[in-house]
Enzyme design. Structure first.
Site, PDB file in Angstrom:
ATOM      1  N   SER A 176      -2.867  41.614 -32.180  1.00  0.00           N
ATOM      2  CA  SER A 176      -3.884  41.598 -31.121  1.00  0.00           C
ATOM      3  C   SER A 176      -5.072  40.744 -31.563  1.00  0.00           C
ATOM      4  O   SER A 176      -4.900  39.575 -31.888  1.00  0.00           O
ATOM      5  CB  SER A 176      -4.284  43.037 -30.781  1.00  0.00           C
ATOM      6  OG  SER A 176      -5.101  43.096 -29.647  1.00  0.00           O
ATOM      7  N   ASP A 241       2.926  43.702 -21.425  1.00  0.00           N
ATOM      8  CA  ASP A 241       1.628  43.899 -22.078  1.00  0.00           C
ATOM      9  C   ASP A 241       0.528  43.940 -21.025  1.00  0.00           C
ATOM     10  O   ASP A 241       0.321  42.979 -20.282  1.00  0.00           O
ATOM     11  CB  ASP A 241       1.377  42.766 -23.074  1.00  0.00           C
ATOM     12  CG  ASP A 241       0.232  43.052 -24.032  1.00  0.00           C
ATOM     13  OD1 ASP A 241      -0.799  43.589 -23.588  1.00  0.00           O
ATOM     14  OD2 ASP A 241       0.363  42.725 -25.218  1.00  0.00           O
ATOM     15  N   HIS A 270       1.184  46.859 -24.832  1.00  0.00           N
ATOM     16  CA  HIS A 270       0.357  46.337 -25.925  1.00  0.00           C
ATOM     17  C   HIS A 270       0.407  47.222 -27.165  1.00  0.00           C
ATOM     18  O   HIS A 270       0.244  46.722 -28.276  1.00  0.00           O
ATOM     19  CB  HIS A 270      -1.086  46.205 -25.448  1.00  0.00           C
ATOM     20  CG  HIS A 270      -1.950  45.377 -26.352  1.00  0.00           C
ATOM     21  ND1 HIS A 270      -1.759  44.018 -26.533  1.00  0.00           N
ATOM     22  CD2 HIS A 270      -3.005  45.714 -27.143  1.00  0.00           C
ATOM     23  CE1 HIS A 270      -2.666  43.548 -27.380  1.00  0.00           C
ATOM     24  NE2 HIS A 270      -3.424  44.563 -27.769  1.00  0.00           N
TER      25      HIS A 270
END
Length: 294
Positions: A176, A241, A270
Protein backbone atom coordinates in the site's frame (compact mmCIF):
# COMPACT_ATOMS: atom_id res chain seq x y z
CA UNK A 1 -2.57 -8.78 8.73
CA UNK A 2 -3.92 -5.71 10.57
CA UNK A 3 -6.22 -3.54 8.48
CA UNK A 4 -4.32 -0.94 6.48
CA UNK A 5 -6.77 1.94 6.85
CA UNK A 6 -9.96 3.30 5.28
CA UNK A 7 -10.62 4.49 1.77
CA UNK A 8 -8.12 7.03 0.48
CA UNK A 9 -10.46 8.56 -2.06
CA UNK A 10 -13.45 9.77 0.00
CA UNK A 11 -13.29 13.53 -0.67
CA UNK A 12 -16.00 16.12 -0.11
CA UNK A 13 -17.01 18.68 -2.75
CA UNK A 14 -15.19 21.37 -0.79
CA UNK A 15 -12.02 19.33 -0.75
CA UNK A 16 -12.23 18.73 -4.50
CA UNK A 17 -12.58 22.47 -5.11
CA UNK A 18 -9.69 23.13 -2.75
CA UNK A 19 -7.44 20.72 -4.64
CA UNK A 20 -8.14 22.17 -8.08
CA UNK A 21 -8.63 25.86 -7.27
CA UNK A 22 -5.75 26.11 -4.81
CA UNK A 23 -3.36 23.30 -5.71
CA UNK A 24 -1.46 22.36 -2.55
CA UNK A 25 2.12 21.27 -2.18
CA UNK A 26 2.80 17.53 -2.33
CA UNK A 27 3.25 17.30 1.44
CA UNK A 28 -0.32 18.53 1.98
CA UNK A 29 -1.70 15.92 -0.42
CA UNK A 30 0.43 13.24 1.23
CA UNK A 31 -0.85 14.07 4.69
CA UNK A 32 -4.45 14.18 3.49
CA UNK A 33 -4.36 10.91 1.57
CA UNK A 34 -2.11 8.54 3.34
CA UNK A 35 -1.04 8.83 6.95
CA UNK A 36 -3.10 7.34 9.76
CA UNK A 37 -0.58 6.50 12.51
CA UNK A 38 -2.20 4.43 15.27
CA UNK A 39 -1.56 4.83 18.97
CA UNK A 40 1.81 3.08 19.49
CA UNK A 41 1.42 -0.62 20.23
CA UNK A 42 4.99 -1.17 21.41
CA UNK A 43 7.96 0.41 23.14
CA UNK A 44 11.71 -0.16 22.99
CA UNK A 45 13.42 -0.61 26.35
CA UNK A 46 17.16 -0.13 26.83
CA UNK A 47 18.91 -1.79 29.79
CA UNK A 48 22.02 -0.41 31.56
CA UNK A 49 24.30 -2.37 29.21
CA UNK A 50 22.70 -0.71 26.17
CA UNK A 51 20.83 -3.82 25.02
CA UNK A 52 17.34 -3.15 23.64
CA UNK A 53 14.17 -5.22 23.96
CA UNK A 54 10.67 -5.07 22.50
CA UNK A 55 7.62 -4.58 24.73
CA UNK A 56 4.15 -4.91 23.22
CA UNK A 57 0.77 -3.63 24.33
CA UNK A 58 -2.37 -5.78 24.15
CA UNK A 59 -3.36 -3.97 20.96
CA UNK A 60 -0.38 -5.51 19.19
CA UNK A 61 -2.24 -8.86 19.20
CA UNK A 62 0.92 -10.93 19.68
CA UNK A 63 0.37 -14.52 18.50
CA UNK A 64 3.57 -16.29 19.52
CA UNK A 65 5.54 -17.23 22.63
CA UNK A 66 7.69 -15.08 24.90
CA UNK A 67 10.76 -16.87 23.58
CA UNK A 68 9.94 -15.75 20.05
CA UNK A 69 9.24 -12.22 21.26
CA UNK A 70 12.62 -12.08 23.00
CA UNK A 71 14.30 -13.09 19.72
CA UNK A 72 12.95 -10.05 17.87
CA UNK A 73 15.68 -7.42 17.58
CA UNK A 74 14.74 -3.75 17.88
CA UNK A 75 16.75 -0.57 17.57
CA UNK A 76 16.37 3.10 16.82
CA UNK A 77 18.36 4.87 14.10
CA UNK A 78 18.46 8.45 12.87
CA UNK A 79 17.47 9.61 9.40
CA UNK A 80 19.09 12.26 7.21
CA UNK A 81 16.20 14.55 8.18
CA UNK A 82 16.96 14.24 11.88
CA UNK A 83 14.16 11.90 12.97
CA UNK A 84 14.68 8.83 15.10
CA UNK A 85 13.15 5.78 13.45
CA UNK A 86 12.29 2.47 15.09
CA UNK A 87 13.55 -0.66 13.32
CA UNK A 88 12.83 -4.36 13.82
CA UNK A 89 14.74 -7.45 12.67
CA UNK A 90 12.85 -10.75 12.73
CA UNK A 91 15.19 -13.66 12.00
CA UNK A 92 12.61 -16.20 10.88
CA UNK A 93 15.01 -18.30 8.82
CA UNK A 94 18.64 -17.82 9.94
CA UNK A 95 19.98 -19.97 7.09
CA UNK A 96 17.99 -18.09 4.47
CA UNK A 97 19.73 -16.21 1.70
CA UNK A 98 17.21 -13.37 1.54
CA UNK A 99 16.01 -10.65 3.89
CA UNK A 100 12.86 -8.68 3.16
CA UNK A 101 13.07 -4.94 3.80
CA UNK A 102 9.37 -4.53 4.51
CA UNK A 103 7.53 -1.17 4.29
CA UNK A 104 4.10 -1.61 5.87
CA UNK A 105 0.71 0.04 5.28
CA UNK A 106 -0.64 3.34 6.51
CA UNK A 107 -2.60 2.52 9.68
CA UNK A 108 -0.33 0.08 11.52
CA UNK A 109 2.98 0.10 13.35
CA UNK A 110 5.72 -2.45 14.00
CA UNK A 111 4.00 -3.84 17.08
CA UNK A 112 0.92 -4.75 15.08
CA UNK A 113 2.98 -6.16 12.20
CA UNK A 114 5.42 -8.24 14.23
CA UNK A 115 3.34 -11.44 14.37
CA UNK A 116 2.66 -11.20 10.64
CA UNK A 117 6.38 -10.88 9.92
CA UNK A 118 7.14 -14.08 11.83
CA UNK A 119 4.42 -15.99 10.01
CA UNK A 120 5.38 -14.65 6.60
CA UNK A 121 9.12 -15.09 6.98
CA UNK A 122 8.87 -18.65 8.28
CA UNK A 123 6.61 -19.64 5.39
CA UNK A 124 8.68 -18.17 2.58
CA UNK A 125 12.08 -18.83 4.22
CA UNK A 126 13.15 -15.19 4.55
CA UNK A 127 14.23 -12.97 7.39
CA UNK A 128 12.28 -9.73 7.75
CA UNK A 129 13.68 -6.29 8.55
CA UNK A 130 11.15 -3.49 8.95
CA UNK A 131 10.87 0.05 10.24
CA UNK A 132 8.26 2.58 11.31
CA UNK A 133 7.68 5.77 9.38
CA UNK A 134 8.35 9.09 11.09
CA UNK A 135 5.45 9.72 13.48
CA UNK A 136 4.59 6.01 13.78
CA UNK A 137 5.34 3.79 16.78
CA UNK A 138 8.49 4.99 18.54
CA UNK A 139 9.63 7.01 15.51
CA UNK A 140 9.83 10.76 16.03
CA UNK A 141 8.80 13.57 13.70
CA UNK A 142 5.74 13.72 11.49
CA UNK A 143 4.81 11.50 8.57
CA UNK A 144 5.44 13.12 5.20
CA UNK A 145 6.51 12.15 1.72
CA UNK A 146 10.06 13.41 2.20
CA UNK A 147 10.31 11.61 5.52
CA UNK A 148 9.13 8.37 3.91
CA UNK A 149 12.11 8.45 1.57
CA UNK A 150 14.52 9.33 4.37
CA UNK A 151 13.05 6.64 6.63
CA UNK A 152 13.57 3.77 4.19
CA UNK A 153 17.04 5.07 3.31
CA UNK A 154 17.98 4.92 7.01
CA UNK A 155 16.56 1.39 7.30
CA UNK A 156 18.50 0.31 4.20
CA UNK A 157 21.73 1.67 5.68
CA UNK A 158 21.17 -0.18 8.98
CA UNK A 159 20.51 -3.44 7.15
CA UNK A 160 23.60 -2.92 5.00
CA UNK A 161 26.05 -1.54 7.54
CA UNK A 162 25.01 -2.93 10.94
CA UNK A 163 23.86 -6.36 9.81
CA UNK A 164 26.07 -6.71 6.73
CA UNK A 165 23.30 -7.82 4.38
CA UNK A 166 24.42 -7.20 0.82
CA UNK A 167 22.08 -5.72 -1.84
CA UNK A 168 21.94 -8.97 -3.79
CA UNK A 169 20.38 -10.59 -0.71
CA UNK A 170 17.80 -7.86 -0.01
CA UNK A 171 14.24 -8.03 -1.33
CA UNK A 172 12.35 -4.76 -1.02
CA UNK A 173 8.71 -5.40 -0.09
CA UNK A 174 6.20 -2.55 0.02
CA UNK A 175 2.51 -2.75 0.85
CA UNK A 176 0.00 0.00 0.00
CA UNK A 177 1.59 3.32 1.04
CA UNK A 178 4.75 1.28 1.70
CA UNK A 179 5.16 0.80 -2.04
CA UNK A 180 5.97 4.52 -2.31
CA UNK A 181 9.30 4.46 -0.41
CA UNK A 182 9.99 1.01 -1.83
CA UNK A 183 9.79 2.22 -5.43
CA UNK A 184 11.82 5.32 -4.60
CA UNK A 185 14.63 3.29 -3.02
CA UNK A 186 14.54 0.64 -5.76
CA UNK A 187 14.86 3.35 -8.41
CA UNK A 188 18.16 4.38 -6.80
CA UNK A 189 19.67 1.09 -5.60
CA UNK A 190 19.73 -2.30 -7.25
CA UNK A 191 18.72 -5.22 -5.04
CA UNK A 192 17.74 -8.88 -5.38
CA UNK A 193 14.11 -8.11 -6.16
CA UNK A 194 11.14 -5.86 -5.44
CA UNK A 195 7.64 -6.88 -4.36
CA UNK A 196 4.87 -4.29 -4.73
CA UNK A 197 1.72 -5.28 -2.85
CA UNK A 198 -1.31 -3.12 -3.76
CA UNK A 199 0.79 -0.27 -5.21
CA UNK A 200 -0.46 3.18 -6.16
CA UNK A 201 0.50 5.20 -9.22
CA UNK A 202 0.39 8.54 -7.36
CA UNK A 203 -1.63 10.36 -4.74
CA UNK A 204 -3.81 12.33 -7.14
CA UNK A 205 -4.56 9.24 -9.20
CA UNK A 206 -5.95 7.56 -6.08
CA UNK A 207 -8.14 10.56 -5.23
CA UNK A 208 -9.08 11.33 -8.84
CA UNK A 209 -9.04 8.17 -10.98
CA UNK A 210 -9.33 10.09 -14.25
CA UNK A 211 -5.97 11.83 -13.72
CA UNK A 212 -3.78 10.99 -16.71
CA UNK A 213 -0.51 12.78 -15.92
CA UNK A 214 1.61 13.76 -12.95
CA UNK A 215 1.10 17.36 -11.87
CA UNK A 216 3.73 19.38 -10.04
CA UNK A 217 1.62 19.29 -6.87
CA UNK A 218 1.06 15.52 -6.96
CA UNK A 219 2.49 13.29 -4.23
CA UNK A 220 3.94 9.79 -4.31
CA UNK A 221 4.63 9.67 -8.09
CA UNK A 222 5.65 6.01 -8.19
CA UNK A 223 4.38 5.66 -11.75
CA UNK A 224 7.17 8.01 -12.89
CA UNK A 225 9.89 6.22 -10.90
CA UNK A 226 9.15 2.56 -11.42
CA UNK A 227 10.61 2.56 -14.94
CA UNK A 228 14.01 3.20 -13.30
CA UNK A 229 13.86 0.04 -11.18
CA UNK A 230 16.52 -2.34 -12.49
CA UNK A 231 15.63 -5.30 -10.26
CA UNK A 232 12.98 -7.97 -10.95
CA UNK A 233 9.56 -6.75 -9.77
CA UNK A 234 6.60 -8.82 -8.63
CA UNK A 235 3.33 -6.85 -8.52
CA UNK A 236 0.45 -8.14 -6.37
CA UNK A 237 -3.03 -6.61 -6.42
CA UNK A 238 -6.60 -7.57 -5.61
CA UNK A 239 -9.08 -7.16 -8.45
CA UNK A 240 -11.71 -5.75 -6.05
CA UNK A 241 -9.43 -3.37 -4.15
CA UNK A 242 -11.67 -0.69 -2.66
CA UNK A 243 -8.84 1.63 -1.56
CA UNK A 244 -6.33 1.59 -4.43
CA UNK A 245 -8.04 0.49 -7.61
CA UNK A 246 -6.74 -2.55 -9.45
CA UNK A 247 -5.86 -0.29 -12.40
CA UNK A 248 -2.96 1.10 -10.33
CA UNK A 249 -1.33 -2.30 -10.00
CA UNK A 250 -1.81 -2.97 -13.69
CA UNK A 251 -0.26 0.37 -14.71
CA UNK A 252 2.72 -0.11 -12.38
CA UNK A 253 3.26 -3.61 -13.76
CA UNK A 254 3.23 -2.34 -17.35
CA UNK A 255 5.88 0.29 -16.54
CA UNK A 256 8.36 -2.11 -14.88
CA UNK A 257 11.30 -2.98 -17.16
CA UNK A 258 11.86 -6.32 -15.40
CA UNK A 259 8.37 -7.24 -14.24
CA UNK A 260 7.78 -10.93 -13.61
CA UNK A 261 4.41 -12.67 -13.86
CA UNK A 262 2.12 -10.63 -11.57
CA UNK A 263 -0.35 -11.96 -9.03
CA UNK A 264 -3.85 -10.63 -9.65
CA UNK A 265 -5.98 -12.02 -6.82
CA UNK A 266 -9.49 -12.42 -8.15
CA UNK A 267 -12.07 -11.04 -5.71
CA UNK A 268 -9.53 -9.78 -3.18
CA UNK A 269 -9.76 -6.30 -1.67
CA UNK A 270 -7.12 -4.09 -0.09
CA UNK A 271 -6.71 -5.85 3.25
CA UNK A 272 -7.30 -9.54 2.57
CA UNK A 273 -4.87 -10.65 -0.14
CA UNK A 274 -2.83 -12.58 2.46
CA UNK A 275 -5.86 -14.80 3.15
CA UNK A 276 -5.77 -16.29 -0.35
CA UNK A 277 -3.65 -19.41 -0.88
CA UNK A 278 -2.10 -18.09 -4.08
CA UNK A 279 -0.45 -15.25 -2.14
CA UNK A 280 2.08 -17.48 -0.38
CA UNK A 281 2.31 -19.80 -3.38
CA UNK A 282 3.35 -16.96 -5.67
CA UNK A 283 5.85 -15.56 -3.17
CA UNK A 284 7.47 -18.97 -2.72
CA UNK A 285 7.66 -19.53 -6.48
CA UNK A 286 9.21 -16.11 -7.03
CA UNK A 287 11.76 -16.24 -4.24
CA UNK A 288 12.71 -19.92 -4.33
CA UNK A 289 12.77 -20.58 -8.06
CA UNK A 290 12.51 -17.47 -10.24
CA UNK A 291 15.17 -15.41 -8.46
CA UNK A 292 17.58 -18.32 -8.65
CA UNK A 293 17.46 -18.18 -12.45
CA UNK A 294 17.06 -14.42 -12.99
Amino acid sequence: MPEQGPRMNSFSLGELCWLFCCPPCPSRIAAKLAFLPPEPTYSVHTDPSGATSLHLTERADWQYSQRELDAVEVLVTRTSRGNRVGCMFVRCAPASRYTLLFSHGNAVDLGQMCSFYIGLGSRINCNVFSYDYSGYGVSTGKPSEKNLYADIEAAWQVLRNKYGVTPENIILYGQSIGTVPTVDLASRYECAAVILHSPLMSGLRVAFPDTRKTYCFDAFPSIDKVSKVASPVLVIHGTEDEVIDFSHGLAIYERCPRAVEPLWVEGAGHNDIELYAQYLERLKQFITFELATS
